[in-house]
Design a protein around this motif. Structure first.
Motif, mmCIF file in Angstrom:
data_model
loop_
_atom_site.group_PDB
_atom_site.id
_atom_site.type_symbol
_atom_site.label_atom_id
_atom_site.label_comp_id
_atom_site.label_asym_id
_atom_site.label_seq_id
_atom_site.Cartn_x
_atom_site.Cartn_y
_atom_site.Cartn_z
ATOM 1 N N GLY A 162 -1.878 9.149 3.912
ATOM 2 C CA GLY A 162 -1.393 10.366 4.551
ATOM 3 C C GLY A 162 -0.105 10.157 5.329
ATOM 4 O O GLY A 162 0.205 10.933 6.242
ATOM 5 N N LEU A 163 0.648 9.132 4.974
ATOM 6 C CA LEU A 163 1.912 8.817 5.648
ATOM 7 C C LEU A 163 3.079 9.209 4.759
ATOM 8 O O LEU A 163 2.963 9.254 3.517
ATOM 9 C CB LEU A 163 1.992 7.323 5.981
ATOM 10 C CG LEU A 163 0.922 6.784 6.953
ATOM 11 C CD1 LEU A 163 0.997 5.262 7.003
ATOM 12 C CD2 LEU A 163 1.131 7.374 8.342
ATOM 13 N N THR A 164 4.206 9.496 5.375
ATOM 14 C CA THR A 164 5.405 9.854 4.630
ATOM 15 C C THR A 164 6.199 8.606 4.285
ATOM 16 O O THR A 164 6.147 7.602 5.017
ATOM 17 C CB THR A 164 6.281 10.813 5.454
ATOM 18 O OG1 THR A 164 6.608 10.196 6.704
ATOM 19 C CG2 THR A 164 5.543 12.116 5.718
ATOM 20 N N PRO A 165 6.926 8.606 3.170
ATOM 21 C CA PRO A 165 7.746 7.453 2.809
ATOM 22 C C PRO A 165 8.726 7.100 3.928
ATOM 23 O O PRO A 165 9.127 7.947 4.717
ATOM 24 C CB PRO A 165 8.466 7.913 1.544
ATOM 25 C CG PRO A 165 7.569 8.965 0.970
ATOM 26 C CD PRO A 165 6.975 9.666 2.153
ATOM 27 N N PHE A 166 9.100 5.842 3.967
ATOM 28 C CA PHE A 166 9.957 5.317 5.029
ATOM 29 C C PHE A 166 11.340 5.035 4.444
ATOM 30 O O PHE A 166 11.474 4.471 3.354
ATOM 31 C CB PHE A 166 9.336 4.043 5.600
ATOM 32 C CG PHE A 166 10.081 3.477 6.770
ATOM 33 C CD1 PHE A 166 10.003 4.089 8.013
ATOM 34 C CD2 PHE A 166 10.851 2.328 6.634
ATOM 35 C CE1 PHE A 166 10.679 3.560 9.105
ATOM 36 C CE2 PHE A 166 11.527 1.800 7.718
ATOM 37 C CZ PHE A 166 11.433 2.425 8.960
ATOM 38 N N THR A 167 12.355 5.440 5.183
ATOM 39 C CA THR A 167 13.728 5.294 4.702
ATOM 40 C C THR A 167 14.466 4.238 5.522
ATOM 41 O O THR A 167 14.453 4.272 6.755
ATOM 42 C CB THR A 167 14.477 6.627 4.789
ATOM 43 O OG1 THR A 167 13.773 7.609 4.015
ATOM 44 C CG2 THR A 167 15.892 6.491 4.258
ATOM 45 N N ILE A 168 15.077 3.308 4.819
ATOM 46 C CA ILE A 168 15.967 2.321 5.440
ATOM 47 C C ILE A 168 17.335 2.491 4.797
ATOM 48 O O ILE A 168 17.539 2.132 3.624
ATOM 49 C CB ILE A 168 15.457 0.879 5.235
ATOM 50 C CG1 ILE A 168 14.064 0.698 5.812
ATOM 51 C CG2 ILE A 168 16.419 -0.127 5.866
ATOM 52 C CD1 ILE A 168 13.496 -0.686 5.606
ATOM 53 N N GLN A 216 0.840 -1.200 0.000
ATOM 54 C CA GLN A 216 0.000 0.000 0.000
ATOM 55 C C GLN A 216 0.878 1.253 0.000
ATOM 56 O O GLN A 216 1.837 1.354 0.778
ATOM 57 C CB GLN A 216 -0.895 0.009 1.232
ATOM 58 C CG GLN A 216 -1.858 -1.159 1.298
ATOM 59 C CD GLN A 216 -2.903 -1.111 0.206
ATOM 60 O OE1 GLN A 216 -3.789 -0.258 0.214
ATOM 61 N NE2 GLN A 216 -2.796 -2.028 -0.759
ATOM 62 N N ASN A 217 0.542 2.201 -0.868
ATOM 63 C CA ASN A 217 1.314 3.434 -0.955
ATOM 64 C C ASN A 217 1.115 4.273 0.307
ATOM 65 O O ASN A 217 -0.009 4.494 0.756
ATOM 66 C CB ASN A 217 0.886 4.250 -2.174
ATOM 67 C CG ASN A 217 1.280 3.581 -3.479
ATOM 68 O OD1 ASN A 217 2.293 2.886 -3.542
ATOM 69 N ND2 ASN A 217 0.479 3.777 -4.503
ATOM 70 N N PHE A 218 2.221 4.754 0.870
ATOM 71 C CA PHE A 218 2.145 5.616 2.052
ATOM 72 C C PHE A 218 1.260 6.834 1.796
ATOM 73 O O PHE A 218 0.497 7.266 2.669
ATOM 74 C CB PHE A 218 3.553 6.077 2.463
ATOM 75 C CG PHE A 218 4.359 5.015 3.146
ATOM 76 C CD1 PHE A 218 4.058 4.601 4.426
ATOM 77 C CD2 PHE A 218 5.451 4.436 2.511
ATOM 78 C CE1 PHE A 218 4.807 3.629 5.067
ATOM 79 C CE2 PHE A 218 6.206 3.466 3.133
ATOM 80 C CZ PHE A 218 5.885 3.050 4.424
ATOM 81 N N ALA A 219 1.367 7.388 0.585
ATOM 82 C CA ALA A 219 0.643 8.619 0.271
ATOM 83 C C ALA A 219 -0.870 8.431 0.360
ATOM 84 O O ALA A 219 -1.607 9.362 0.708
ATOM 85 C CB ALA A 219 1.016 9.112 -1.121
ATOM 86 N N VAL A 277 -5.343 2.405 10.632
ATOM 87 C CA VAL A 277 -4.269 1.432 10.373
ATOM 88 C C VAL A 277 -3.798 0.935 11.733
ATOM 89 O O VAL A 277 -3.335 1.719 12.567
ATOM 90 C CB VAL A 277 -3.109 2.063 9.596
ATOM 91 C CG1 VAL A 277 -1.994 1.040 9.386
ATOM 92 C CG2 VAL A 277 -3.599 2.602 8.250
ATOM 93 N N ILE A 278 -3.946 -0.377 11.978
ATOM 94 C CA ILE A 278 -3.592 -0.910 13.298
ATOM 95 C C ILE A 278 -2.211 -1.575 13.301
ATOM 96 O O ILE A 278 -1.666 -1.864 14.369
ATOM 97 C CB ILE A 278 -4.658 -1.899 13.797
ATOM 98 C CG1 ILE A 278 -4.741 -3.131 12.886
ATOM 99 C CG2 ILE A 278 -6.006 -1.212 13.910
ATOM 100 C CD1 ILE A 278 -5.616 -4.237 13.455
ATOM 101 N N TRP A 279 -1.655 -1.821 12.102
ATOM 102 C CA TRP A 279 -0.308 -2.388 12.002
ATOM 103 C C TRP A 279 0.227 -2.098 10.623
ATOM 104 O O TRP A 279 -0.523 -2.097 9.631
ATOM 105 C CB TRP A 279 -0.328 -3.907 12.234
ATOM 106 C CG TRP A 279 0.995 -4.576 11.985
ATOM 107 C CD1 TRP A 279 2.021 -4.736 12.866
ATOM 108 C CD2 TRP A 279 1.439 -5.158 10.747
ATOM 109 N NE1 TRP A 279 3.078 -5.377 12.276
ATOM 110 C CE2 TRP A 279 2.742 -5.655 10.962
ATOM 111 C CE3 TRP A 279 0.878 -5.301 9.468
ATOM 112 C CZ2 TRP A 279 3.482 -6.287 9.971
ATOM 113 C CZ3 TRP A 279 1.605 -5.923 8.477
ATOM 114 C CH2 TRP A 279 2.894 -6.415 8.727
ATOM 115 N N ALA A 280 1.525 -1.805 10.542
ATOM 116 C CA ALA A 280 2.194 -1.655 9.251
ATOM 117 C C ALA A 280 3.591 -2.232 9.374
ATOM 118 O O ALA A 280 4.239 -2.148 10.428
ATOM 119 C CB ALA A 280 2.252 -0.192 8.825
#
Length: 794
Positions: free
Chosen positions: A399-405, A393-396, A458-461
């Motif tokens: 309403g979530l920002t992309p995640f950086t690893i 699922q796309n973060f956008a 969203v209860i878990w990601a």
């Protein structure tokens, strides 16, 4: 199909032949009020496992009985039960039976105000408590109505437990008005009926009335094909207790406990029910856990009744609403894709969870011999969610920002989300009723307000979720509905009755955002005037009627999710009905003809709205026309039969289909004319043969036929559902006064010839590489399966 037609021919054509065979004694007479000596209409007379009702003049007749001593019972609302032993003479017996009235006000006026009476000019089916009990083995209410005229049903789980649906004359649940004790039940926004939220409600019912067509004015959403009125407000004079248990295929269980106080101190009653239904379902992982309770208490005196009802249903069902792809139907017809986005085994909590609590307070008052009044306050509180595992699922979108690893930026993640609906629906209904020997006049109406909050969490990601139970959308909605109606039935000449009914209804619907289009705010108001009129001829065993009814209906929530310039119009239906029937104690038959002309009917055409969602649009002209035949005949004391058959034509005169074109990124438009309306079979039939080899044993053979239907409005053979014919066997055995008051054993074997069929589905077509592709998904029903019930009256 041949069996149903053969049964109809047998009933309608050979009744005369059987009537000329050896005659047995008859029982005739009149039922009167002991105090006033006036005839009592609608009293239920039972003798030798035969039942009839008294006519408007109080008279009744039962033929083909066995001479000698027999027990007779007579029941009528507001009167004490009459029981006696009579000696039937060979040449026949005539009785006058006087019923002793309760000094109590027992009429359920809230139901009477909206139901069609015996002289109303509409197509009506009434089902009593005894008939409901015969089929109440745990399946939802639509499956209990499957043998009635012009009805076909389906089930997501494939066995009638969980999410189920009903069509009447081809119209779906969003166009069928449903009331519970006169109080509207349809979901205010979608206008559908979610029977799964009323588990085992049939165990609390004392009667059901189905009105086909627009019918009389009712409370709630507009009837655009039928009305189903359910009533629970029954009076029990004596204390009682029942334990009802069923078990069957797919580990299906039904456990019900019912108790009642009877009449306490001459004025009070308390009734209660506790139920649990569970099933694994026919489809993979299509499990259901359904729990409910009901509590009703009443105070009754000579001219007043006050009743308070509380009932609640809680359901948890594993999602089975995606259907089986046509590519798997032949090899894996129980396949369920729900939860399979999770790597490895399917997600084990891909479930739908909802609880609905109902509170109803009724007040009935007799003002004098002619006038009576009722009102009811109610509130329904619903809350629940469906939970699902979603991959990539796309973060956008949340309403979530992309995640950086490290140096890698992730734009998507697996997650688990819950989509919630929390709502309150409350209001008031009422009616003022006037009755004389020639007139019945009702002034009624009601107001309702719906407050619904749609939100998602969203209860878990797997990545990028920093807020527990993160809410990613919230869209509130409010809907108000006010209606007033007047009904007048007048006996204007000998055997002739006129009927007039007019309703004014105003609806306001405000929605602040939709999923995928959170900035779209819609506020719409509709004003409707719905007149009905008809005439009825009723004499001896014959009755005929003609009526016209106008119905108007607002769009549902999903229809409004369009641009402000493309908002849907209200739908209009002109309904013409013509019927004739003949009925006596041994047989009845009827024919009902109808023509239902729609203006601006909302249908799916494939067009997408401005946020890419498929939405319904108005088509200028469409219609349904048909004939409904019904018949029943008592051939002898040990065999009887009934059957119905509907033949119809259901057409959209012209509409434009839109097909997604993956080559161009747009949609192709295809014009269609004179095509069948989706999910509207041309033929529907049902037949039942009852064999009674002994007084306490009934063997029933039930047949059902539904012809081919289309899954969209294009009348494309590649997008159709095949017709089907099924047989069901039911055995009922009753034992009285053995340890307990009564034992009732029921064995029902459904689909005894293991027919593989699909009564429901959906279709999607698209163009790719200049080729038209069609993907169909189906909802298969179970093959041979059974239910066994042991019901004990203590």
């Amino acid at each position: 199909m041949k069996f149903i037609l053969g049964t109809m021919v047998c009933i309608l054509s050979f009744s005369g032949l059987f009537s000329q065979t050896k005659q047995h004694p008859s029982l005739s007479g009149i039922i009167v009020d002991e105090q006033t000596k006036k005839p009592i209409a609608g009293a239920v007379i039972t003798i030798q496992n035969r039942t009839t009702t008294s006519g408007d003049d109080g008279h009744f007749l039962i033929r083909n009985l066995i001479p000698g001593k027999s027990s007779i019972t007579v029941n009528s609302l507001g009167f004490e039960k009459y029981t006696n032993t009579i000696n039937l003479a060979k040449e026949g017996t005539t009785l006058q039976i006087a019923l002793k009235g309760y000094n109590l006000f027992l009429q359920p006026l809230e139901v009477k105000a909206i139901r069609a009476g015996s002289k109303a000019p509409f197509a009506v089916t009434n089902i009593n408590e005894q008939e409901i009990a015969k089929t109440n083995l745990g399946q939802d209410i639509p499956f209990l109505l499957n043998q009635t005229s012009s009805v076909f049903v389906n089930s997501d789980a494939g066995n009638g437990i969980g999410y189920t649906d009903i069509h009447i004359r081809g119209t779906d649940a969003t166009r069928i008005n449903v009331t519970l004790n006169g109080i509207p039940y349809n979901d205010a926004e979608s206008q559908g009926t979610y029977w799964v939220d009323l588990p085992d409600f049939a165990s609390s019912l004392n009667s059901i009335q189905i009105q086909r067509g627009v019918g009389t004015s009712s409370n709630g959403t507009g009837a655009f094909g039928a009305t189903i009125n359910l009533s629970t407000n029954e009076f029990h004079e004596k204390p009682y207790a029942e334990v009802n248990n069923s078990y069957g295929s797919f580990n299906s269980w039904k456990n019900t406990l019912k108790v009642g106080s009877g009449l306490l101190n001459g004025h009070f009653t308390v009734d209660a029910r506790l139920s649990k239904i569970s099933s694994d379902g026919y489809i993979d992982r299509a499990s259901s856990l359904l729990q409910s309770f009901a509590l009703s208490t009443a105070y009754i005196n000579k001219k007043t009744s006050i009743r308070f009802n509380i009932f609640s249903g809680k359901e948890k069902t594993y999602q089975a609403w995606y259907g089986v792809p046509d590519s798997l139907l032949a090899t894996d017809r129980t396949y369920n894709p729900a939860g399979t986005e999770k790597p490895g085994t399917p997600y084990d909590n891909q479930t739908d969870n909802y609880q609905q609590d109902h509170y109803q307070l009724f007040f009935n008052q007799e003002l004098n011999n002619n006038w009576s009044f009722n009102t009811a306050l109610f509130m329904t509180y619903g809350r629940g969610y469906y939970e699902e595992y979603k991959a990539a699922q796309n973060f956008a979108d949340y309403g979530l920002t992309p995640f950086t690893i490290g140096n890698t930026v992730l734009d998507s993640t697996d997650l688990i989300r819950r989509r919630w609906l929390n709502n309150h629906f409350y209001g008031q209904i009422g009616s003022l009723q006037y009755k004389t020997n020639k007139d019945e006049l009702t002034f009624g109406g009601g107001w309702t307000r719906y407050e619904g909050n749609h939100f998602g969490n969203v209860i878990w990601a797997q990545y990028g979720l920093y807020t527990p139970n993160y809410q990613y959308y919230f869209y509130p909605a409010v809907k108000t509905d006010v209606n007033f109606y007047t009904k007048w039935q007048h006996n204007f000449a000998k055997y002739w009755y006129s009927f007039a009914d007019v309703q004014y209804r105003t609806v306001t619907h405000t929605m602040n955002g939709f999923e995928g289009n959170g900035n779209l705010d819609i506020s719409r108001k509709f004003n409707f005037v719905n007149p009905k009129a008809g005439i009825t001829y009723s004499h001896n065993t014959w009755q005929a009627y003609f009526s016209y009814a106008l119905g108007n209906k607002e769009p549902n929530r999903d229809d409004f999710q369009a641009s402000l310039q493309e908002q849907p119009k209200a739908e209009t239906l002109h309904d013409f009905e013509l019927g004739v029937s003949k009925k006596n104690s041994r047989f009845n038959y009827s024919a009902d003809l109808y023509y239902m002309l729609y203006k601006n009917q909302l249908v799916l055409t494939g067009i997408i709205n401005d946020v890419g969602a498929y939405t319904r649009v108005n088509v200028p002209n469409s219609y349904r026309m048909g004939i409904e035949l019904q018949g029943a005949y008592i051939f002898s004391k040990w065999i009887n039969a009934q059957a119905n058959f509907s033949l119809s034509r259901n057409k959209i005169k012209s509409f434009t289909e839109y097909i997604d074109n993956y080559d161009t990124g747009g949609q192709n438009a295809v014009q269609h004319t004179n095509t069948d309306i989706s999910f509207s079979p041309d033929m529907i039939g049902a037949a039942t043969i009852n064999i009674i080899p002994e007084k306490n044993i009934t063997l029933s053979f039930l047949s059902k036929y539904v012809s081919k239907q289309y899954m969209d409005n294009t009348q494309n053979e590649a997008r159709s559902l095949a017709g089907f014919f099924t047989e069901t066997f039911r055995a009922n055995y009753t034992v009285k006064n053995f340890v307990f008051k009564e034992w009732n054993f029921i064995l029902q074997i459904n689909n005894i010839f293991n027919k593989l069929y699909e009564p429901n589905g959906y279709t999607y077509s698209y163009i790719s590489n200049n080729h038209l592709y069609t993907d169909n998904n189906y909802f298969p029903m179970a093959g041979t399966n059974y239910m066994l019930a042991v019901n004990i009256s203590l």
